[in-house]
Design a protein around this motif. Structure first.
Motif, PDB file in Angstrom:
ATOM      1  N   LYS A 271       0.830  -1.201   0.000  1.00 50.06           N
ATOM      2  CA  LYS A 271       0.000   0.000   0.000  1.00 50.06           C
ATOM      3  C   LYS A 271       0.868   1.256   0.000  1.00 50.06           C
ATOM      4  O   LYS A 271       0.584   2.223  -0.704  1.00 50.06           O
ATOM      5  CB  LYS A 271      -0.920  -0.018   1.221  1.00 50.06           C
ATOM      6  CG  LYS A 271      -1.885   1.115   1.287  1.00 50.06           C
ATOM      7  CD  LYS A 271      -2.790   0.977   2.501  1.00 50.06           C
ATOM      8  CE  LYS A 271      -3.732   2.159   2.609  1.00 50.06           C
ATOM      9  NZ  LYS A 271      -4.601   2.069   3.774  1.00 50.06           N
ATOM     10  N   VAL A 272       1.939   1.243   0.793  1.00 48.05           N
ATOM     11  CA  VAL A 272       2.848   2.389   0.854  1.00 48.05           C
ATOM     12  C   VAL A 272       3.517   2.610  -0.504  1.00 48.05           C
ATOM     13  O   VAL A 272       3.587   3.743  -0.995  1.00 48.05           O
ATOM     14  CB  VAL A 272       3.904   2.206   1.967  1.00 48.05           C
ATOM     15  CG1 VAL A 272       5.010   3.241   1.861  1.00 48.05           C
ATOM     16  CG2 VAL A 272       3.244   2.264   3.335  1.00 48.05           C
TER      17      VAL A 272
ATOM     18  N   LYS B  77       4.302   9.269  -4.426  1.00 45.99           N
ATOM     19  CA  LYS B  77       4.016  10.339  -5.391  1.00 45.99           C
ATOM     20  C   LYS B  77       5.325  10.936  -5.910  1.00 45.99           C
ATOM     21  O   LYS B  77       6.334  10.951  -5.202  1.00 45.99           O
ATOM     22  CB  LYS B  77       3.200  11.425  -4.713  1.00 45.99           C
ATOM     23  CG  LYS B  77       1.898  10.914  -4.123  1.00 45.99           C
ATOM     24  CD  LYS B  77       0.814  11.917  -4.289  1.00 45.99           C
ATOM     25  CE  LYS B  77      -0.512  11.490  -3.719  1.00 45.99           C
ATOM     26  NZ  LYS B  77      -1.004  10.221  -4.041  1.00 45.99           N
TER      27      LYS B  77
ATOM     28  N   SER C 122       1.219   4.122  -2.996  1.00 42.54           N
ATOM     29  CA  SER C 122       0.812   5.491  -2.683  1.00 42.54           C
ATOM     30  C   SER C 122       1.915   6.537  -2.919  1.00 42.54           C
ATOM     31  O   SER C 122       1.668   7.725  -2.778  1.00 42.54           O
ATOM     32  CB  SER C 122       0.348   5.586  -1.227  1.00 42.54           C
ATOM     33  OG  SER C 122       1.450   5.466  -0.347  1.00 42.54           O
TER      34      SER C 122
END
Length: 99
Positions: free
Chosen positions: A62-63, A68, A66
């Motif tokens: 998940k990290v 950017k 995510s």
């Protein structure tokens, strides 16, 4: 500014070294084998890398998903070579994430 022979010699010298670098994310892609490849930005004297990370659990996945562009990560791993002018760090772990 180096010749191909000079670049090959430098790659030979650094291959297998363990590094830990704090770098900005440029892009993240996923591979069919479960690895994520974090490409870091070059410029401002920074080294471009491809950090090959296999998440150990769903939280790490998940990290990674995510992340950017521009976000600072600390990538630690083994230099496996050079590709497209970027240093391949494989395998790698993301030790620290900064907003």
């Amino acid at each position: 500014g180096a010749t191909e022979v000079q670049r090959e010699e430098k790659e030979r010298q650094i291959r297998g070294a363990v590094v830990e670098w704090k770098l900005p994310v440029y892009d993240v892609s996923s591979r069919a084998d479960g690895y994520y490849v974090i490409q870091t930005s070059t410029g401002n004297g920074q080294i471009g890398t491809f950090c090959h990370v296999k998440p150990k659990d769903e939280y790490e996945k998940k990290v990674l998903v995510s992340l950017k562009p521009g976000q600072i990560i600390t990538c630690k791993g083994i230099i496996d070579g050079v590709s497209m002018g970027n240093i391949e760090i494989d395998p790698a772990i993301v030790r620290q994430l900064s907003p």
